[in-house]
Design a protein around this motif. Structure first.
Motif, PDB file in Angstrom:
ATOM      1  N   UNK A  71      -5.757  12.751  -9.972  1.00 19.62           N
ATOM      2  CA  UNK A  71      -6.285  12.468 -11.571  1.00 19.62           C
ATOM      3  C   UNK A  71      -5.151  11.654 -11.909  1.00 19.62           C
ATOM      4  N   UNK A  72      -5.581  10.624 -12.827  1.00 18.99           N
ATOM      5  CA  UNK A  72      -4.769   9.911 -13.522  1.00 18.99           C
ATOM      6  C   UNK A  72      -5.043   9.747 -14.794  1.00 18.99           C
ATOM      7  N   UNK A  94      -8.264   7.535 -11.419  1.00 16.87           N
ATOM      8  CA  UNK A  94      -7.582   8.287 -10.326  1.00 16.87           C
ATOM      9  C   UNK A  94      -6.439   7.448  -9.745  1.00 16.87           C
ATOM     10  N   UNK A  95      -5.417   8.023  -9.010  1.00 18.78           N
ATOM     11  CA  UNK A  95      -4.459   7.223  -8.401  1.00 18.78           C
ATOM     12  C   UNK A  95      -4.211   7.645  -7.228  1.00 18.78           C
ATOM     13  N   UNK A 105       1.365  10.904 -14.867  1.00 16.78           N
ATOM     14  CA  UNK A 105       2.627  11.759 -14.267  1.00 16.78           C
ATOM     15  C   UNK A 105       1.732  12.598 -13.018  1.00 16.78           C
ATOM     16  N   UNK A 106       2.582  12.962 -12.154  1.00 18.38           N
ATOM     17  CA  UNK A 106       1.892  13.721 -10.878  1.00 18.38           C
ATOM     18  C   UNK A 106       2.288  15.343 -11.453  1.00 18.38           C
ATOM     19  N   UNK A 107       2.470  15.547 -12.768  1.00 15.09           N
ATOM     20  CA  UNK A 107       2.781  17.088 -12.929  1.00 15.09           C
ATOM     21  C   UNK A 107       2.066  17.374 -14.356  1.00 15.09           C
ATOM     22  N   UNK A 164       0.876  -1.221   0.161  1.00 17.31           N
ATOM     23  CA  UNK A 164      -0.046   0.031   0.116  1.00 17.31           C
ATOM     24  C   UNK A 164       0.896   1.343  -0.071  1.00 17.31           C
ATOM     25  N   UNK A 165       0.978   1.975  -1.017  1.00 16.32           N
ATOM     26  CA  UNK A 165       1.865   2.920  -1.264  1.00 16.32           C
ATOM     27  C   UNK A 165       3.324   2.548  -0.846  1.00 16.32           C
ATOM     28  N   UNK A 166       3.848   3.170   0.118  1.00 15.65           N
ATOM     29  CA  UNK A 166       5.125   2.590   0.389  1.00 15.65           C
ATOM     30  C   UNK A 166       5.388   1.816   1.626  1.00 15.65           C
TER      31      UNK A 166
END
Length: 266
Positions: free
Chosen positions: A164-165, A155-156, A126-128, A22-24
């Motif tokens: 938003x993904x 989504x992410x 991308x996160x940007x 889960x995530x990290x």
């Protein structure tokens, strides 16, 4: 499938987020499960729809959680997209909206990345996300570039909540251009088949382990795989009943497979 066939040895495909981490953070039992597979020499591939990171980067990320997974056992939607493009239009060109996981995969198959009359616009995660890059993508598609996206996830996850993904940004571009993308990643079974080809495995003796009915399980079914749903991610026992198809088996987590990887259906 007979009992004898089930004992012939399995190849495992498994989602990453929601199954192993889960995530990290490590999902309890995931390390023991993978250790058992590696000790037995059982082939496995970790799959992710996320196209941001390269397999090398993902290996380092997973190592920080305590999972030792070789690069060659990690298959991303970026690699699946690159494999698809290599078969469809070798040595082509693309305008990419995405990060190093996607650009590296396309460079590795000999693609030229350009904003001048590319064969494809390839949308990844991308996160940007840049308004300028999205505008360029829209204009290139209007001029005839083919529209491809690594995955349809809307989504992410993040520590602060949903982001938003790829699927959400693809919907924006579709609304502006009237052109739907071709999605390569899950639930497209093409992603499963490309992963199987990458390791020389066969569908009849392969399991797909995932945490989502609408991506992992359906893509496994459509690729001819046996499927196991774990309840450590998105789907629940209750939500399983909402779908017209079912996984082969539902378990709490991959920890339930420890000691049973040779015959997970007994």
């Amino acid at each position: 499938m007979t009992t004898d066939e089930r004992n012939t040895g399995w190849t495992y495909l498994m989602d990453m987020d929601g199954v192993l981490v889960h995530e990290d953070h490590l999902i309890p039992g995931a390390d023991e499960f993978l250790t058992e597979l590696q000790a037995a020499g059982t082939p496995f591939v970790v799959l992710t729809n996320n196209s941001i990171r390269t397999p090398r980067d993902l290996r380092a990320r997973l190592a920080q959680t305590g999972l030792d997974i070789p690069e060659e056992a990690i298959w991303t939607s970026a690699l699946a997209t690159a494999t698809f493009l290599r078969t469809q239009r070798p040595n082509g060109s693309a305008y990419v909206v995405g990060e190093s996981g996607l650009t590296t995969a396309l460079h590795d198959i000999g693609y030229v990345l350009t904003d001048r009359d590319p064969d494809y616009v390839v949308l990844g995660e991308t996160r940007t996300y840049s308004f300028e890059a999205i505008t360029t993508a829209i204009r290139l598609i209007e001029r005839g570039a083919r529209f491809l996206a690594t995955n349809p996830d809307a989504t992410g996850p993040s520590r602060e909540g949903s982001l938003p993904a790829t699927g959400s940004v693809a919907a924006l571009i579709t609304r502006a251009t009237g052109r739907e993308p071709y999605y390569v990643g899950k639930p497209n079974p093409l992603m499963m088949r490309s992963a199987l080809r990458a390791i020389g495995a066969h569908s009849e003796h392969t399991l797909m382990i995932g945490d989502r009915m609408d991506t992992d399980v359906v893509s496994g079914l459509e690729a001819g795989l046996q499927t196991i749903l774990v309840l450590t991610g998105i789907s629940t026992r209750e939500s399983v009943e909402m779908f017209p198809y079912r996984p082969t088996r539902v378990i709490e987590s991959v920890a339930d497979l420890v000691g049973r990887t040779a015959n997970p259906f007994e």
